[in-house]
Design an enzyme around this catalytic site. Structure first.
Site, mmCIF file in Angstrom:
data_model
loop_
_atom_site.group_PDB
_atom_site.id
_atom_site.type_symbol
_atom_site.label_atom_id
_atom_site.label_comp_id
_atom_site.label_asym_id
_atom_site.label_seq_id
_atom_site.Cartn_x
_atom_site.Cartn_y
_atom_site.Cartn_z
ATOM 1 N N CYS A 37 1.225 -1.008 0.058
ATOM 2 C CA CYS A 37 0.164 0.013 -0.098
ATOM 3 C C CYS A 37 0.864 1.141 0.354
ATOM 4 C CB CYS A 37 -0.973 -0.241 1.269
ATOM 5 S SG CYS A 37 -2.276 0.909 0.925
ATOM 6 N N HIS A 38 0.601 2.175 1.066
ATOM 7 C CA HIS A 38 1.694 3.462 1.364
ATOM 8 C C HIS A 38 2.914 2.898 1.764
ATOM 9 C CE1 HIS A 38 -2.236 4.601 0.665
ATOM 10 N NE2 HIS A 38 -1.989 6.279 0.351
#
Length: 180
Positions: free
Chosen positions: A106-107
């Site tokens: 994800c991030h």
């Protein structure tokens, strides 16, 4: 195999911590939760507080030499806080310098960007990081999970919680090569 999960005290997307953790423990591994502060970390289900998890060690108490592999769960606030912590960034860099496998979802690639380990690598992430990864010299692709074998280590990345099955499968395969 000694596996570190690195998170900030708050902001980790809980499922991105618990599902890879579960996948590894089902293979007999005993991961350790590393954070920038002692005590507990606060998991989140997107923007809502979820469960808390006990920290095994702070990043100041360990080094990359203490582990065989690293997992970086996402969430928006988690990697944003980690990339502002010099010791956390150095800890991540130690895995790359030692040629050890790293998995990020994800991030989480924000922390990789701060550690300056993205250049020349192909990876995926949450789509909003595309420009950040490109500007850091990486190649961003929109795939469920990507394995980059750029020397000296392996990097496994994935886009989002919906890709966790693919992320876990690739992570287990690549981490298993180290244990073999």
């Amino acid at each position: 195999m000694r596996i570190a999960f690195l998170t900030a005290p708050e902001g980790v997307e809980q499922v991105e911590l618990t599902e890879p953790w579960r996948a590894l423990t089902e293979t007999g591994e005993t991961p350790q939760l590393i954070s920038t502060s002692p005590g507990e970390i606060q998991g989140f289900d997107h923007l809502d507080k979820a469960d808390t998890f006990p920290v095994d060690h702070t990043v100041d108490e360990v080094s990359g030499d203490d582990f065989d592999a690293l997992v970086l769960p996402g969430g928006v606030a988690n990697p944003d806080a980690l990339r502002l912590n010099a010791r956390a960034v150095a800890f991540v860099r130690e895995f790359f310098d030692a040629g050890k496998p790293v998995a990020a979802i994800c991030h989480a690639p924000w922390t990789l960007i701060e550690a300056d380990v993205v250049r020349g690598r192909t990876l995926t992430s949450w789509p909003s990081l595309r420009t950040d990864i490109t500007n850091a010299g990486g190649t961003w692709v929109d795939e469920q999970a990507v394995v980059c074998h750029e020397s000296p280590n392996t990097l496994v990345t994935s886009r989002k919680p919906g890709d966790l099955k693919h992320f876990n499968d690739r992570m287990l395969r690549e981490f298993g090569k180290v244990a073999a």
